[in-house]
Design a protein around this motif. Sequence first.
Motif, PDB file in Angstrom:
ATOM      1  N   ASN A  55       0.849  -1.199   0.000  1.00  0.00           N
ATOM      2  CA  ASN A  55       0.000   0.000   0.000  1.00  0.00           C
ATOM      3  C   ASN A  55       0.883   1.246   0.000  1.00  0.00           C
ATOM      4  O   ASN A  55       2.100   1.147   0.155  1.00  0.00           O
ATOM      5  N   GLY A  56       0.256   2.397  -0.152  1.00  0.00           N
ATOM      6  CA  GLY A  56       1.016   3.641  -0.237  1.00  0.00           C
ATOM      7  C   GLY A  56       1.682   4.021   1.078  1.00  0.00           C
ATOM      8  O   GLY A  56       2.765   4.633   1.082  1.00  0.00           O
ATOM      9  N   THR A  57       1.057   3.676   2.191  1.00  0.00           N
ATOM     10  CA  THR A  57       1.646   3.975   3.500  1.00  0.00           C
ATOM     11  C   THR A  57       2.938   3.173   3.672  1.00  0.00           C
ATOM     12  O   THR A  57       3.959   3.711   4.123  1.00  0.00           O
ATOM     13  N   LEU A  60       5.822   4.726   1.757  1.00  0.00           N
ATOM     14  CA  LEU A  60       6.463   5.843   2.469  1.00  0.00           C
ATOM     15  C   LEU A  60       7.370   5.326   3.589  1.00  0.00           C
ATOM     16  O   LEU A  60       8.481   5.818   3.800  1.00  0.00           O
ATOM     17  N   THR A  85       1.443  10.322   5.536  1.00  0.00           N
ATOM     18  CA  THR A  85       2.710  10.994   5.255  1.00  0.00           C
ATOM     19  C   THR A  85       3.467  11.310   6.547  1.00  0.00           C
ATOM     20  O   THR A  85       4.679  11.096   6.640  1.00  0.00           O
ATOM     21  N   VAL A 127       4.112  16.676  -1.160  1.00  0.00           N
ATOM     22  CA  VAL A 127       2.893  15.928  -1.508  1.00  0.00           C
ATOM     23  C   VAL A 127       2.211  16.651  -2.674  1.00  0.00           C
ATOM     24  O   VAL A 127       1.806  17.800  -2.536  1.00  0.00           O
ATOM     25  N   ASP A 153       5.645  12.158  -2.246  1.00  0.00           N
ATOM     26  CA  ASP A 153       4.404  11.422  -1.977  1.00  0.00           C
ATOM     27  C   ASP A 153       3.521  11.631  -3.198  1.00  0.00           C
ATOM     28  O   ASP A 153       2.870  12.662  -3.356  1.00  0.00           O
ATOM     29  N   ALA A 155       0.992   9.725  -4.170  1.00  0.00           N
ATOM     30  CA  ALA A 155      -0.234   8.911  -4.066  1.00  0.00           C
ATOM     31  C   ALA A 155      -1.397   9.518  -4.851  1.00  0.00           C
ATOM     32  O   ALA A 155      -2.279   8.806  -5.306  1.00  0.00           O
ATOM     33  N   GLN A 156      -1.381  10.854  -5.006  1.00  0.00           N
ATOM     34  CA  GLN A 156      -2.501  11.515  -5.694  1.00  0.00           C
ATOM     35  C   GLN A 156      -2.078  12.042  -7.053  1.00  0.00           C
ATOM     36  O   GLN A 156      -2.797  12.826  -7.665  1.00  0.00           O
ATOM     37  N   SER A 181       0.255   5.073  -4.258  1.00  0.00           N
ATOM     38  CA  SER A 181      -0.763   4.183  -3.714  1.00  0.00           C
ATOM     39  C   SER A 181      -1.691   3.759  -4.840  1.00  0.00           C
ATOM     40  O   SER A 181      -2.026   4.565  -5.708  1.00  0.00           O
ATOM     41  N   PHE A 183      -4.712   2.491  -4.005  1.00  0.00           N
ATOM     42  CA  PHE A 183      -6.032   2.501  -3.357  1.00  0.00           C
ATOM     43  C   PHE A 183      -7.089   2.742  -4.448  1.00  0.00           C
ATOM     44  O   PHE A 183      -6.849   3.515  -5.374  1.00  0.00           O
ATOM     45  N   LYS A 186      -7.699   6.201  -6.189  1.00  0.00           N
ATOM     46  CA  LYS A 186      -6.580   7.033  -6.695  1.00  0.00           C
ATOM     47  C   LYS A 186      -6.576   7.030  -8.228  1.00  0.00           C
ATOM     48  O   LYS A 186      -7.312   6.258  -8.853  1.00  0.00           O
ATOM     49  N   GLY A 194      -2.691  -1.526  -2.616  1.00  0.00           N
ATOM     50  CA  GLY A 194      -1.460  -1.730  -3.374  1.00  0.00           C
ATOM     51  C   GLY A 194      -0.628  -0.466  -3.319  1.00  0.00           C
ATOM     52  O   GLY A 194      -1.148   0.617  -3.025  1.00  0.00           O
TER      53      GLY A 194
HETATM   54  C1  LIG Z   1      -3.764   7.594  -0.156  1.00  0.00           C
HETATM   55  C2  LIG Z   1      -2.615   8.362   0.308  1.00  0.00           C
HETATM   56  C3  LIG Z   1      -1.566   7.762   1.036  1.00  0.00           C
HETATM   57  C4  LIG Z   1      -1.627   6.355   1.573  1.00  0.00           C
HETATM   58  O1  LIG Z   1      -1.922   5.340   0.673  1.00  0.00           O
HETATM   59  P1  LIG Z   1      -2.576   3.955   1.171  1.00  0.00           P
HETATM   60  O2  LIG Z   1      -2.439   3.071  -0.039  1.00  0.00           O
HETATM   61  O3  LIG Z   1      -3.995   4.231   1.537  1.00  0.00           O
HETATM   62  O4  LIG Z   1      -1.775   3.445   2.324  1.00  0.00           O
HETATM   63  C5  LIG Z   1      -0.469   8.546   1.341  1.00  0.00           C
HETATM   64  N1  LIG Z   1      -0.383   9.826   0.988  1.00  0.00           N
HETATM   65  C6  LIG Z   1      -1.383  10.454   0.300  1.00  0.00           C
HETATM   66  C7  LIG Z   1      -1.221  11.889  -0.099  1.00  0.00           C
HETATM   67  C8  LIG Z   1      -2.529   9.744  -0.049  1.00  0.00           C
HETATM   68  O5  LIG Z   1      -3.505  10.379  -0.698  1.00  0.00           O
END
Ligand SMILES: *Cc1c(COP(=O)(O)O)cnc(C)c1O
Length: 276
Positions: A55-57, A60, A85, A127, A153, A155-156, A181, A183, A186, A194
């Motif tokens: 996952n995205g967490t 990081l 984050t 981010v 970061d 993720a977005q 991420s 998720f 996203k 993932g």
């Molecule tokens: C979604 C998100 C994460 C974490 O991702 P997960 O896959 O939910 O663990 C981290 N940083 C940002 C900015 C996100 O939007």
Amino acid sequence: MVDLHGQYLNIKSDINQAIQNVIDSSAFINGSHVKDFRNDLKKYLDCKHVITCANGTDALQIALMSLNLKPGDEIIVPDFTFIATAEVIALLNLKPVFVDVTPDTFLMDLEQVEERISSKTKAIIPVHLFGQCVNMEELMRIANQHNIFVIEDNAQAIGADITVKGNKYKAGTVGHIGCTSFFPSKNLGCFGDGGALFTNDDKLADEMGSIANHGSRIKYYNDIVGVNSRLDTIQAAILQVKLKYLDEYIIKRQKAAEIYDELLSGLDGIDRKSVV
Ligand SMILES: *Cc1c(COP(=O)(O)O)cnc(C)c1O
């Protein structure tokens, strides 16, 4: 926020076939689907290494674990982001140092970043949000001047473009490490959890790959304390199909943003900033 079911219906037979292929192969952990997706993503991002994880967490966390930091080392993060984050910084006994975001973009204020750098600052985590990216040319200048790592970061922002010194790069590939991420909601989402890390640095890639795999490079030889963080094979197969549509999904989000822009225009007390 995203019509995930409608998205699925458009590519239903390809997705179903991809899932069926994994089940037929019975290779449920790693295997060729994960490797193939990593290679496809590497090509899409034009970067040297992609490490997939759960996952995205975790992405990081693994990124921070690869930097050989000591408890109390400082990591600069924006105060406006998803909890993950800052959470992973605290989890690793490091110190989150917050900077505010600018009111027109909600992205980290780079002037404040410079002010908050100390002798203990070891990394900065920009981010990227809402289809906008932090000014990476300026941030890398600041970071390189002070010998500080930059972990994007992403993720977005997977699929967004960043221009640095006239060259175009994919978001997440400009800093030393990029994290993303998958998720479901996203930009590029799977059907569960993932994540992935990107880097052009061979040493960091080797370190992060090992950390994500119990600190192991050779089976049953565990050199360091790592974590168990894998991208599920069925998710990798789904992502391989969906990656082909990522640019199309981004264009659809931009079109939706344009409609919001139009409908919200001319309203008292609402400031709009078109990012398209
Ligand atoms: C979604 C998100 C994460 C974490 O991702 P997960 O896959 O939910 O663990 C981290 N940083 C940002 C900015 C996100 O939007």
